[in-house]
Design a protein around this motif. Sequence first.
Motif, PDB file in Angstrom:
ATOM      1  N   ALA A 192       2.416   4.368   8.781  1.00 18.66           N
ATOM      2  CA  ALA A 192       3.506   3.592   8.822  1.00 18.66           C
ATOM      3  C   ALA A 192       4.229   3.694  10.489  1.00 18.66           C
ATOM      4  CB  ALA A 192       4.604   4.111   8.163  1.00 18.66           C
ATOM      5  N   GLU A 193       3.796   4.816  11.110  1.00 15.50           N
ATOM      6  CA  GLU A 193       3.838   5.037  12.429  1.00 15.50           C
ATOM      7  C   GLU A 193       3.086   4.045  13.266  1.00 15.50           C
ATOM      8  OE1 GLU A 193       3.131   8.924  14.653  1.00 15.50           O
ATOM      9  OE2 GLU A 193       5.460   9.063  14.579  1.00 15.50           O
ATOM     10  N   GLY A 203      14.654   5.002   0.065  1.00 18.28           N
ATOM     11  CA  GLY A 203      13.680   4.433   0.948  1.00 18.28           C
ATOM     12  C   GLY A 203      13.206   5.476   2.190  1.00 18.28           C
ATOM     13  N   SER A 204      13.635   6.806   2.197  1.00 23.11           N
ATOM     14  CA  SER A 204      13.453   7.929   3.063  1.00 23.11           C
ATOM     15  C   SER A 204      12.265   8.154   2.897  1.00 23.11           C
ATOM     16  CB  SER A 204      14.490   8.858   3.239  1.00 23.11           C
ATOM     17  OG  SER A 204      14.631   9.371   1.990  1.00 23.11           O
ATOM     18  N   LEU A 205      11.493   9.120   4.036  1.00 25.38           N
ATOM     19  CA  LEU A 205      10.215   9.954   3.867  1.00 25.38           C
ATOM     20  C   LEU A 205      10.791  10.991   2.753  1.00 25.38           C
ATOM     21  CD1 LEU A 205       8.706  10.248   7.221  1.00 25.38           C
ATOM     22  CD2 LEU A 205       7.816   9.184   5.239  1.00 25.38           C
ATOM     23  N   GLU A 206      11.834  11.637   2.644  1.00 27.11           N
ATOM     24  CA  GLU A 206      12.311  12.821   1.971  1.00 27.11           C
ATOM     25  C   GLU A 206      11.983  12.211   0.395  1.00 27.11           C
ATOM     26  OE1 GLU A 206      15.722  15.876   0.892  1.00 27.11           O
ATOM     27  OE2 GLU A 206      15.806  14.525   2.521  1.00 27.11           O
ATOM     28  N   GLY A 228       0.423  11.533   5.399  1.00 31.04           N
ATOM     29  CA  GLY A 228      -0.747  10.488   5.812  1.00 31.04           C
ATOM     30  C   GLY A 228      -0.066   9.167   5.801  1.00 31.04           C
ATOM     31  N   LEU A 229       0.917   8.901   4.741  1.00 32.49           N
ATOM     32  CA  LEU A 229       1.627   7.540   4.824  1.00 32.49           C
ATOM     33  C   LEU A 229       2.533   7.472   5.940  1.00 32.49           C
ATOM     34  CD1 LEU A 229       2.419   7.540   0.927  1.00 32.49           C
ATOM     35  CD2 LEU A 229       0.781   6.015   2.289  1.00 32.49           C
ATOM     36  N   SER A 273      10.520   0.224  16.050  1.00 32.50           N
ATOM     37  CA  SER A 273      10.955   1.731  16.211  1.00 32.50           C
ATOM     38  C   SER A 273      10.359   2.397  15.196  1.00 32.50           C
ATOM     39  CB  SER A 273      12.497   1.514  16.346  1.00 32.50           C
ATOM     40  OG  SER A 273      13.006   1.156  15.086  1.00 32.50           O
ATOM     41  N   ALA A 274       9.893   3.757  15.649  1.00 35.68           N
ATOM     42  CA  ALA A 274       9.457   4.696  14.756  1.00 35.68           C
ATOM     43  C   ALA A 274      10.579   5.022  13.798  1.00 35.68           C
ATOM     44  CB  ALA A 274       8.746   5.696  15.472  1.00 35.68           C
TER      45      ALA A 274
END
Length: 204
Positions: free
Chosen positions: A185-186, A75-78, A180-181, A195-196
């Motif tokens: 989300a931020e 589920g991470s950005l990586e 962009g995503l 929380s970011a």
Amino acid sequence: MGHKEDLLEGAKKCLVEKGFVRTTARDIVGASGTNLASIGYHYGSKDALLTQAFIALMQQWGETAFQDGMPGADGSLERLRALWEGVLAQHDTSAPVWAASMEVALSGERLPQLRGMLAASQAEGRRGLISLLTGTPEEELTERDERTLGSVCQALLNGLMIQWLLDPGTAASAEEFTEGLRRIAEGLTAAAGGSAGRPLEQTR
């Protein structure tokens, strides 16, 4: 291989070379070295065979694109960026298949049976995307997972591929798409007072 397997391989070849609409039953017979009766006997119809060929090609694409596993925490950005990198790395070989699916999607009511069959196969694709992104086994996913996180992942994937089909030179890279995503989300997290950097989660 038997006639059933030969037909599937022939249909996959025709799908890549000619797409759904222009492929005829005789094209598939010629590519597979079988006969017209075999299509009805093993698959029921040409459209059903082409749908199975499309699903098989998408499975091969997924296995090739992510054969080395997915880096990053579930589920991470990586992990999200790795998903798009795997997709785009196979663009040259997968583009004809994506183009064929767009052909059916834009066909209106001219291909009702084929559209219905492909639509029914979407749930399987959604489960696969969720599993790649979150690390959750497909058999543990619920219908709610498919219709929420799965639908969004599928929409993002389709949109990215359309960009690359139209103009690879200006289409977003995996890094740009992920950024962009992240920014979306931020902004949503900030607006909600959360929380970011919170990882992606399934909606139960």
